[in-house]
Design an enzyme around this catalytic site. Structure first.
Site, PDB file in Angstrom:
ATOM      1  CB  CYS A 240      -6.240  -4.142 -21.355  1.00 35.13           C
ATOM      2  SG  CYS A 240      -6.738  -5.837 -21.087  1.00 35.13           S
TER       3      CYS A 240
ATOM      4  CG  HIS B  81      -2.159  -0.821   0.936  1.00 34.61           C
ATOM      5  ND1 HIS B  81      -2.708  -1.669   1.849  1.00 34.61           N
ATOM      6  CD2 HIS B  81      -2.918  -0.930  -0.173  1.00 34.61           C
ATOM      7  CE1 HIS B  81      -3.758  -2.259   1.324  1.00 34.61           C
ATOM      8  NE2 HIS B  81      -3.904  -1.832   0.095  1.00 34.61           N
TER       9      HIS B  81
ATOM     10  CG  ASN C 181      -0.077  -7.763 -17.685  1.00 31.07           C
ATOM     11  OD1 ASN C 181       0.700  -7.232 -18.463  1.00 31.07           O
ATOM     12  ND2 ASN C 181      -0.933  -7.078 -16.942  1.00 31.07           N
TER      13      ASN C 181
HETATM   14  C1  PEP Z   1      -3.416  -9.116 -18.331  1.00 32.09           C
HETATM   15  O1  PEP Z   1      -3.387 -10.301 -17.957  1.00 32.09           O
HETATM   16  O2  PEP Z   1      -2.684  -8.645 -19.210  1.00 32.09           O
HETATM   17  C2  PEP Z   1      -4.359  -8.179 -17.699  1.00 32.09           C
HETATM   18  C3  PEP Z   1      -4.518  -6.957 -18.160  1.00 32.09           C
HETATM   19  O3  PEP Z   1      -5.038  -8.611 -16.615  1.00 32.09           O
HETATM   20  P1  PEP Z   1      -4.395  -8.719 -15.136  1.00 32.09           P
HETATM   21  O4  PEP Z   1      -3.056  -8.049 -15.158  1.00 32.09           O
HETATM   22  O5  PEP Z   1      -5.372  -8.036 -14.244  1.00 32.09           O
HETATM   23  O6  PEP Z   1      -4.331 -10.195 -14.949  1.00 32.09           O
END
Ligand code: PEP
Ligand code: MG
Length: 558
Positions: A491, A185, A443
């Protein structure tokens, strides 16, 4: 020559100044009272600490930092938690001084949380220590840290969230702590407050003296002890260049994210709560490409009710009524357990009951979230996105739940999925007719595509999202979407990555979504590119054999 101490940069920026070392309160009382007296002193310290935390929460809320206020409120509850109270009383009754009893009881709770080997819960252990430290300080009313008078860099063993929230922001130029992780945090607060910070510096508090000149680089994650004149100048130049870059990028705020030859992309924001929307708008975000709703679910001790959810979703939609807002359904599991969801121990949680697998198995959670989303949809342009999809049947089941929720509460939304499991990327052509859009979660796509745990430091060197295999999965994703007239976004963190951007443009992504602070630089990057050159680069990258080769050809050309 200055000595450099390396840690983890968690909030970018340069800062120089004298170190101000936060002292810790003593554990020994001047005189040990009877157990009854120690109990009374402890009970009073709890009341004082809880009240202080409530007050800090109120202050944060009045400044618009709602999620940080939530952390302080949670700590206030922790201070009064009956398990903690009982554990401390028991130790006092056995003859321990109150401060010792608090310290030991907190250590037990922390050890239990840390034993779960989960980064989120480990970071919560820091909250437990924060609360304990506050109670211990309240037990020593004569103890007080010396007043901070001049601009300084705050150095602490583990700067706690409540200390972070209550410091004088006109004087503190940066934070440096021995302990801490990017998900702590303290790190979250430092970023929210836009103060440069480095954590995980080992024994920095032992190596630095109060008042000693230090320089901190929140991007590189370094602290330099006794910087000499030339190093200080270099820092000052870095800080000035950074400020100038911010000004330059800010001028692009209302310009389109368009290549030199006129190819336009949408740059959207990744957010975790409605509080992040002002920063997104300020950065020039054209909508939200990912609202990670699990943070809404994680910030409290029970599932948020439907009304609370409607309020949160509506707040984001109302703030951006003309832009698409992609809200992801709960992605619990993996590294994001919820404190109140009794997690069945899984050998491989990232391969377990995560994302849509969990919400389809617990359809009441999904139904209530979908109702809340659809009820909020009247305030803007809602898109609902499902995480961790690997099969067409999951989309069909999710769509049935959407239709049922719609029959109950009305509302409208685009429906899309995250492409973050390689299987989904490889059957993108077959999935596309069943959705309105794809958003690649790089990710996880890199984690699953390369079989590299995204939170395991020991294999971090193998985590290469620019690996040609991952680019190939991304190419499949875009082709599947476009062949069926759907849009495709990104994303994952890759969307805001300087090296990755020309490749993503060349692969044909329509939207890149990223943390708001990265939007201005991404826009500048895109505005200096040409689509034809990016396409050519992407095709060459797909033929490379290694991530290093891909990185090299991007560097050579852009
Ligand atoms: C991803 O996996 O790229 C993603 C955007 O989701 P998270 O990072 O929340 O798993
Ligand atoms: Mg993911």
């Amino acid at each position: 020559m200055a000595e450099i101490v390396r840690g983890v940069g968690v909030s970018p920026g340069f800062a120089t100044g004298p170190a101000y070392i936060l002292p810790t309160a003593p554990l020994e009382p001047k005189t040990l009272g009877s157990p009854q007296e120690e109990r009374t002193a402890y009970d009073a310290a709890v009341v004082i600490s809880a009240a202080q935390l409530e007050e800090i929460a109120l202050q944060l809320r009045s400044e618009g930092h709602d999620s940080e206020a939530g952390i302080m409120e949670a700590q206030s509850l922790m201070a009064r938690d009956p398990t903690m109270l009982d554990a401390v009383h028991e130790r006092i009754d056995a003859g321990q001084p109150a401060a010792h009893a608090v310290q030991e009881a907190a250590a037990d709770i922390k050890a239990a949380l840390e034993a779960l080997e989960d980064p989120y819960l480990a970071a919560r252990a820091a909250d437990v220590q924060d609360v304990a430290d506050r109670i211990i300080r309240a037990l020593h009313p004569d103890f007080d840290a010396p007043p901070m008078r001049d601009p300084c860099i705050l150095v602490a063993h583990d700067l706690t969230p409540s200390q972070t929230a209550s410091i004088d922001r006109t004087l503190v130029r940066g934070f440096a702590t021995d302990a801490g992780s990017p998900t702590s945090h303290t790190a979250i607060l430092a970023r929210a407050l836009d103060i440069p910070a480095v954590v995980g510096l080992g024994d920095l508090t032992e190596r630095v003296q109060n008042g000693q000149e230090i320089a901190l680089d929140g991007e590189a994650g370094t602290v330099s002890l006794n910087p000499d004149g030339s190093e200080r100048e270099a820092f000052a130049r870095g800080a000035a260049a950074q400020a100038e870059q911010k000004r330059r990028l800010h001028r692009l705020r209302d310009e389109p994210a368009q290549t030199r030859d006129g190819h336009r992309l949408t740059l959207a924001a990744n957010i975790g709560s409605p509080d992040d929307v002002p920063a997104a708008l300020e950065a020039g975000a054209e909508g939200v490409g990912l609202f990670r709703t699990e943070f809404l679910f994680a910030g409290q001790d029970q599932m948020p009710g439907e009304e609370d959810q409607v309020e949160a979703y509506a707040a984001v939609l109302k703030a951006m009524p003309d832009e698409t807002v992609v809200i992801r359904t709960l992605d619990v599991g993996g590294d994001k357990p919820l404190p109140y969801v009794p997690a069945t121990r899984e050998e491989n949680p990232f391969l377990g009951l995560r994302g849509i697998r969990y919400t389809l198995a617990n359809s009441e959670v999904m139904r209530s979230q979908l109702r809340a989303l659809l009820r909020a949809s009247k305030y803007g342009k809602l898109a609902i996105m499902f995480p961790m999809v690997s099969e067409l049947e999951q989309i069909e089941q999710a769509r049935t739940l959407v239709a049922e929720a719609q029959a109950e509460v009305g509302g409208e939304a685009e429906i899309g999925i995250m492409v973050e499991v390689p299987a989904a990327a490889l059957i993108a052509h077959q999935l596309a007719p069943h959705v309105d859009f794809f958003s690649a979660g790089t990710n996880d796509l890199a984690q699953y595509g390369l079989a590299v745990d995204r939170v395991n430091e020991r294999v971090a060197a193998l985590y290469r999202p620019l690996h040609p295999a991952i680019l190939s999965l991304l190419a499949h994703t875009v082709a599947g979407a476009h062949d069926h007239g759907r849009w495709a976004g990104i994303c994952g963190e890759m969307g805001g990555d300087h090296l990755a951007i020309p490749l993503l443009v060349g692969l044909g992504f329509d939207e890149l979504s990223m943390t708001p602070s990265r939007i201005p630089a991404a826009k500048e990057r895109i505005r200096n590119l040409e689509l034809a050159a990016c396409r050519d680069l992407a095709q060459r990258a797909l033929r490379c054999a290694t991530a290093a080769e891909v990185e090299q050809i991007v560097r050579n050309r852009f």
